[in-house]
Design an enzyme around this catalytic site. Structure first.
Site, PDB file in Angstrom:
ATOM      1  N   ARG A 232     -37.632 -37.521  64.726  1.00 59.16           N
ATOM      2  CA  ARG A 232     -38.968 -37.836  64.214  1.00 59.16           C
ATOM      3  C   ARG A 232     -39.927 -36.784  64.743  1.00 59.16           C
ATOM      4  O   ARG A 232     -39.851 -36.388  65.919  1.00 59.16           O
ATOM      5  CB  ARG A 232     -39.441 -39.227  64.662  1.00 59.16           C
ATOM      6  CG  ARG A 232     -38.822 -40.392  63.898  1.00 59.16           C
ATOM      7  CD  ARG A 232     -39.235 -40.447  62.420  1.00 59.16           C
ATOM      8  NE  ARG A 232     -38.630 -41.551  61.696  1.00 59.16           N
ATOM      9  CZ  ARG A 232     -37.504 -41.486  60.984  1.00 59.16           C
ATOM     10  NH1 ARG A 232     -36.841 -40.351  60.913  1.00 59.16           N
ATOM     11  NH2 ARG A 232     -37.042 -42.542  60.350  1.00 59.16           N
ATOM     12  N   GLU A 261     -45.645 -34.806  58.457  1.00 62.09           N
ATOM     13  CA  GLU A 261     -44.817 -34.569  57.267  1.00 62.09           C
ATOM     14  C   GLU A 261     -45.211 -35.419  56.070  1.00 62.09           C
ATOM     15  O   GLU A 261     -44.954 -35.035  54.924  1.00 62.09           O
ATOM     16  CB  GLU A 261     -43.329 -34.776  57.576  1.00 62.09           C
ATOM     17  CG  GLU A 261     -42.937 -36.217  57.840  1.00 62.09           C
ATOM     18  CD  GLU A 261     -41.428 -36.370  58.092  1.00 62.09           C
ATOM     19  OE1 GLU A 261     -40.883 -35.634  58.928  1.00 62.09           O
ATOM     20  OE2 GLU A 261     -40.817 -37.235  57.441  1.00 62.09           O
TER      21      GLU A 261
END
Ligand code: NAD
Length: 328
Positions: A232, A261
């Protein structure tokens, strides 16, 4: 059940339709956010992915709209406020493991690309340039690898690393007995990252490990080491990682995930002006490789995600045990 599927791409629709066990699906390309809550009206359940936002505010609105179930078609659940979900009574089910090999193999692909620079060699030879200047790598055999997290993916990655003849040390608050029996040595985070040639992250993003890779931990890295993050984005402090790349303290960076993202990944922005200064800076480094959260993206994983998602919804609909429920 009537299910609204968010963040849908063609490949999601293809696999969810192929394995459908009789539910009524509506596909939205948008990611779930406070702004598009009206889309959730009239559904029983939502099917979400990594960048859909189900924070407390969103969950309160979902409860008003009669949503009873969130089906995550991923393993990570850092985008869901589990306390708020419990308060609303909305159940959250996930796909705990879908081809961990897919992500582990992608991590190795990133290492091999960064190390042996095959992407550059490919471009060169296509232009008639057969020079080896700048392409030198290092042997993975005997290289020291720090494995951060030895769950499903970390374990699959361990087996790949063993095949390459790497020297592996791991950090995980819950060491795996099977791996310890195989000879894997565990240490503290500081112990395992110090002296490693490669540090690879395979742990979930939790409150206590947000930005675990930062200026302080980067100083413990061997100068010029490689950092791989397929887990992550929030596990690494990106500005501090950029500073380490600029100083040469970090020699290579491979990321399949990025903290911001959600505004970029899974979509084509090639005709837009890039406004994200951090990703623009990262792209400018010759020793940085970025992929847009594609670690999971194999045929086998897509099949498993679809099948487990339907097993989850069918268990909920029939009142059976919810084996894949996530709770705070
Ligand atoms: P898992 O739950 O099987 O294993 C996670 C391991 O991390 C566990 O052993 C746990 O004890 C350990 N851990 C927890 N906190 C830690 C910490 N602070 N430091 C080190 N280890 C810690 O999960 P998994 O299936 O192996 O997946 C790992 C992560 O990979 C997921 O949480 C997700 O964020 C990411 N992921 C990415 C993709 C992708 O496409 N790139 C796909 C699936 C999962």
């Amino acid at each position: 059940m009537k299910i609204a599927v968010f963040s849908t791409r063609n490949y999601d629709q293809q696999f969810l339709e192929q394995f459908n066990t009789g539910h009524e699906l509506t596909f939205f390309t948008q990611s779930l956010s406070l702004q598009n809550i009206p889309l959730t009206q009239g559904f029983d359940a939502l099917c979400l992915f990594v960048n859909d936002n189900a924070d407390a505010q969103v969950l309160a609105k979902l409860e008003e709209n009669g949503i009873k179930l969130i089906l995550l078609r991923c393993a990570g659940f850092n985008n869901i406020d589990l306390f708020a979900a419990a308060e609303t009574g909305i159940k959250v089910l996930r796909v705990p493991a879908y081809s961990p090999q897919a992500v582990a193999e992608h991590a190795m692909a990133m290492i091999l690309t960064l190390n042996r620079k095959t992407h550059k060699a490919h471009n060169r030879t296509r232009e008639g340039n057969f020079s080896l200047e700048g392409l030198m790598g290092f042997n993975l055999h005997s290289a020291k690898v720090a494995l951060i997290g030895t769950g499903n993916i970390g374990k699959a990655f361990y087996n790949i690393l063993v095949g390459f003849g790497c020297q592996i040390m791991a950090y995980d608050p819950y060491p795996d007995k099977e791996l310890t029996a195989k000879g894997l040595q565990y240490g503290t985070l500081e112990q395992v990252i110090s002296g490693a040639d490669i540090v690879s992250l395979h742990c979930p993003l939790l409150e206590d490990n947000h930005h675990m890779i930062n200026t302080t931990t980067l100083q413990l890295f061997k100068k010029g080491a490689m950092l791989i993050n397929t887990s992550r984005g929030g596990l690494i402090n990106t500005p501090e990682v950029i500073a380490a790349l600029k100083s040469g303290q970090l020699g290579y960076l491979g990321i399949d995930v990025y903290e911001q993202e959600s505004k970029l990944f899974f979509a084509d922005h090639s005709s837009e002006i890039m406004t994200d200064e951090l990703i623009a800076r990262l792209i400018s480094f010759p020793n940085v490789l970025i992929t847009s959260h594609q670690g999971f993206f194999t045929r086998e994983a897509m099949e498993q995600i679809a099948q487990t998602t339907y097993a989850n919804v069918d268990a909920f609909a029939s009142g059976s045990a919810l084996d894949n429920e996530v709770r705070e």
